[in-house]
Design an enzyme around this catalytic site. Structure first.
Site, PDB file in Angstrom:
ATOM      1  N   CYS A  57      16.159  72.200  30.667  1.00 44.09           N
ATOM      2  CA  CYS A  57      14.696  72.328  30.537  1.00 44.09           C
ATOM      3  C   CYS A  57      13.965  71.809  31.764  1.00 44.09           C
ATOM      4  CB  CYS A  57      14.213  71.587  29.297  1.00 44.09           C
ATOM      5  SG  CYS A  57      14.939  72.202  27.775  1.00 44.09           S
ATOM      6  N   HIS A  69       6.603  69.293  29.589  1.00 49.87           N
ATOM      7  CA  HIS A  69       7.575  70.222  28.991  1.00 49.87           C
ATOM      8  C   HIS A  69       7.389  70.263  27.476  1.00 49.87           C
ATOM      9  CE1 HIS A  69      11.119  72.127  27.615  1.00 49.87           C
ATOM     10  NE2 HIS A  69      11.763  71.015  27.296  1.00 49.87           N
ATOM     11  N   ASN A  84       9.977  75.564  22.174  1.00 53.55           N
ATOM     12  CA  ASN A  84      10.587  75.029  23.394  1.00 53.55           C
ATOM     13  C   ASN A  84      11.311  76.163  24.105  1.00 53.55           C
ATOM     14  OD1 ASN A  84      12.246  73.828  25.292  1.00 53.55           O
ATOM     15  ND2 ASN A  84      12.915  72.162  23.954  1.00 53.55           N
TER      16      ASN A  84
HETATM   17  O1  UT7 Z   1      13.929  70.333  25.709  1.00 52.16           O
HETATM   18  C1  UT7 Z   1      14.684  69.175  25.924  1.00 52.16           C
HETATM   19  C2  UT7 Z   1      15.650  69.025  24.865  1.00 52.16           C
HETATM   20  N1  UT7 Z   1      15.195  68.882  23.538  1.00 52.16           N
HETATM   21  C3  UT7 Z   1      14.356  67.946  23.104  1.00 52.16           C
HETATM   22  O2  UT7 Z   1      13.706  67.237  23.835  1.00 52.16           O
HETATM   23  C4  UT7 Z   1      14.276  67.713  21.637  1.00 52.16           C
HETATM   24  C5  UT7 Z   1      14.273  66.238  21.330  1.00 52.16           C
HETATM   25  N2  UT7 Z   1      14.413  65.882  19.936  1.00 52.16           N
HETATM   26  C6  UT7 Z   1      13.517  66.256  18.990  1.00 52.16           C
HETATM   27  O3  UT7 Z   1      12.580  66.970  19.248  1.00 52.16           O
HETATM   28  C7  UT7 Z   1      13.695  65.696  17.606  1.00 52.16           C
HETATM   29  O4  UT7 Z   1      14.612  64.640  17.623  1.00 52.16           O
HETATM   30  C8  UT7 Z   1      14.158  66.761  16.570  1.00 52.16           C
HETATM   31  C9  UT7 Z   1      13.044  67.771  16.339  1.00 52.16           C
HETATM   32  C10 UT7 Z   1      15.420  67.454  17.047  1.00 52.16           C
HETATM   33  C11 UT7 Z   1      14.446  66.081  15.237  1.00 52.16           C
HETATM   34  O5  UT7 Z   1      13.297  65.358  14.804  1.00 52.16           O
HETATM   35  P1  UT7 Z   1      13.437  63.850  14.327  1.00 52.16           P
HETATM   36  O6  UT7 Z   1      12.074  63.435  13.933  1.00 52.16           O
HETATM   37  O7  UT7 Z   1      14.108  63.082  15.437  1.00 52.16           O
HETATM   38  O8  UT7 Z   1      14.326  63.959  13.047  1.00 52.16           O
HETATM   39  P2  UT7 Z   1      15.748  63.281  12.730  1.00 52.16           P
HETATM   40  O9  UT7 Z   1      16.830  63.956  13.493  1.00 52.16           O
HETATM   41  O10 UT7 Z   1      15.614  61.802  12.880  1.00 52.16           O
HETATM   42  O11 UT7 Z   1      15.905  63.629  11.213  1.00 52.16           O
HETATM   43  C12 UT7 Z   1      15.012  63.093  10.228  1.00 52.16           C
HETATM   44  C13 UT7 Z   1      15.332  63.751   8.889  1.00 52.16           C
HETATM   45  C14 UT7 Z   1      16.809  63.761   8.557  1.00 52.16           C
HETATM   46  O12 UT7 Z   1      16.934  63.591   7.148  1.00 52.16           O
HETATM   47  P3  UT7 Z   1      17.318  62.163   6.519  1.00 52.16           P
HETATM   48  O13 UT7 Z   1      18.633  61.810   7.115  1.00 52.16           O
HETATM   49  O14 UT7 Z   1      16.218  61.232   6.923  1.00 52.16           O
HETATM   50  O15 UT7 Z   1      17.366  62.439   5.044  1.00 52.16           O
HETATM   51  C15 UT7 Z   1      17.249  65.143   8.919  1.00 52.16           C
HETATM   52  O16 UT7 Z   1      18.374  65.573   8.180  1.00 52.16           O
HETATM   53  O17 UT7 Z   1      14.921  65.119   8.942  1.00 52.16           O
HETATM   54  C16 UT7 Z   1      16.033  65.944   8.549  1.00 52.16           C
HETATM   55  N3  UT7 Z   1      15.919  67.203   9.292  1.00 52.16           N
HETATM   56  C17 UT7 Z   1      15.237  68.253   8.825  1.00 52.16           C
HETATM   57  N4  UT7 Z   1      14.559  68.448   7.690  1.00 52.16           N
HETATM   58  C18 UT7 Z   1      13.966  69.648   7.519  1.00 52.16           C
HETATM   59  C19 UT7 Z   1      16.433  67.495  10.501  1.00 52.16           C
HETATM   60  N5  UT7 Z   1      16.090  68.754  10.847  1.00 52.16           N
HETATM   61  C20 UT7 Z   1      15.361  69.242   9.809  1.00 52.16           C
HETATM   62  C21 UT7 Z   1      14.721  70.476   9.569  1.00 52.16           C
HETATM   63  N6  UT7 Z   1      14.041  70.633   8.411  1.00 52.16           N
HETATM   64  N7  UT7 Z   1      14.745  71.501  10.468  1.00 52.16           N
END
Ligand code: UT7
Length: 380
Positions: free
Chosen positions: A129, A271, A301
């Site tokens: 990215c 970004h 993204n």
């Molecule tokens: O472009 C450069 C590369 N990419 C990035 O910069 C992306 C960077 N990371 C992010 O944007 C975020 O970390 C994500 C969008 C990938 C994830 O968001 P988060 O707020 O960090 O969520 P998390 O991974 O901490 O997950 C929180 C909860 C989990 O459930 P539990 O364990 O708390 O019950 C996940 O299983 O959200 C759950 N979860 C979802 N729920 C509904 C993860 N993905 C989803 C989803 N829908 N799509």
């Protein structure tokens, strides 16, 4: 001003070589017309519109149809950028992409060929990215060294080709698209001249965003038990933390090297990884939401296409106007990161192929995560 930090960059303003600079004269972007909503994704994924909106800030993304590859979108965006610059020829072409048409050859030559630029040196830059600002930095180097006078730089991605549609941790995040700029030799003090660059990489985190299979480490001839290895695997929260820290620091370094404090920054172009990441970077730099244009709600993204797409959309919407002091920052797989500055030029006519309107979306619409960044040195 001398700045000694981890991303320390020499200020180009007073050095003798600073007289030549890469100046922005053309801007274009292109999106595939297929719109995929969060509700569409929820039909096959265990997710919801509400979760995606509040955790990432995305409402829709564009996806290429099966017949459209990265080169097709790059040609459209490149052609619009050349039209914007009113040039029929460039001396070199650089394509930033993580989703080339093929592993071999690189995608840039076919793009140059289809743009009617036969025999022009053309090559891909791969920095995830961060690819677009890496590519503009390489192009600026070509211009500085008088190797090229005018360079077309394109960021284009078909992320839908490398995302597992059944993986809810990646599928909602990414979209397809392309953006492009034309840079030409100018003077450092000109509006539109690219300023100092703060950039870097940290290969310790190579696995944090990775496609395990298909390269020389695990060639396609030696497939693993399933085909999951051909898709992007991402450690989301780990990436989130590093993205905020690295982009904030690099942005601060680039601003300092340009001689800008917080109040000098009219627009932060960050970004479009996640609206919460953009908000955290803006907070770390002390830049209010109204100075942070965003299009993630509509395009998601788009990796290396993210910055030029946002530049085009923001300029087309009148959110970037002549004289605006613009700070750009990106972060991606590798890890890699980069930040740079420019003052928005007069008479730059952006061409945004296939929309969208930003509809007033800004980074401030999501929950602000309050991530600690521990910036070295503060922007005053
Ligand atoms: O472009 C450069 C590369 N990419 C990035 O910069 C992306 C960077 N990371 C992010 O944007 C975020 O970390 C994500 C969008 C990938 C994830 O968001 P988060 O707020 O960090 O969520 P998390 O991974 O901490 O997950 C929180 C909860 C989990 O459930 P539990 O364990 O708390 O019950 C996940 O299983 O959200 C759950 N979860 C979802 N729920 C509904 C993860 N993905 C989803 C989803 N829908 N799509």
């Amino acid at each position: 001003m001398t700045y000694e930090g981890p991303n320390a960059v020499p200020s180009r303003r007073n050095s003798p070589s600073s007289r030549v600079a890469a100046r922005l004269i053309g801007l274009g972007s292109w999106l595939p017309s297929r719109v995929v909503t969060n509700a569409d994704l929820s039909l096959t994924l265990d997710t919801s519109d509400e979760w995606i909106r509040t955790r990432i800030g995305i409402a829709t993304r564009r996806m290429a149809d099966r017949d459209t590859a990265t080169s097709d979108m790059a040609v459209e965006a490149g052609s619009l950028a050349m039209k914007s610059a009113e040039v029929a020829h460039v001396d070199a072409m650089v394509l930033a992409t993580a989703t080339p048409d093929h592993t071999v050859p690189s995608t840039a030559p076919v793009v140059a060929h289809r743009l009617g630029l036969p025999c022009v040196p053309a090559f891909d830059v791969g920095a995830g990215c961060s690819g677009f600002l890496y590519a503009t930095t390489v192009a600026a180097g070509l211009i500085h060294s008088a190797t090229a006078r005018t360079v077309l730089v394109i960021g284009a991605e078909t992320m839908s080709a490398i995302i597992n549609p059944t993986d809810r941790t990646t599928a909602p995040i990414f979209g397809d698209g392309a953006g492009a700029v034309v840079l030409t030799a100018g003077r450092a003090e000109d509006a539109g001249a690219l300023g100092p660059v703060a950039w870097g990489s940290d290969g310790e985190h190579t696995d944090a965003i990775c496609i395990p299979d298909g390269g020389s480490r695990r060639p396609p001839a030696r497939p693993t038990a399933d085909d999951n290895g051909r898709y992007v695997h991402m450690q989301g929260s780990e990436v989130f933390r590093h993205a905020v820290r690295r982009m904030s620091q690099a942005a601060k370094d680039a601003a300092s090297a340009t001689g800008w404090g917080t109040d000098d920054i009219d627009r932060l172009i960050v970004h479009q990884a996640n609206a919460r990441i953009g908000a955290a970077v803006a907070d770390a730099l002390g830049i209010p939401p109204e100075r942070v244009p965003s299009n993630i709600a509509h395009v998601a993204n788009t990796s290396a296409a993210s910055i030029p797409l946002l530049l085009t959309h923001a300029a087309a919407e009148g959110q970037l106007t002549a004289g605006n002091r613009v700070l750009m920052a990106c972060f991606g797989a590798g890890f890699t990161w980069a930040a740079s500055t420019l003052t928005w030029p007069e008479n730059l006519k952006p061409f945004a192929g296939n929309g969208p309107a930003l509809s007033g979306d800004r980074q401030g619409h999501v929950d602000r995560p309050g991530v600690s960044t521990d910036l070295e040195g503060g922007l005053s």
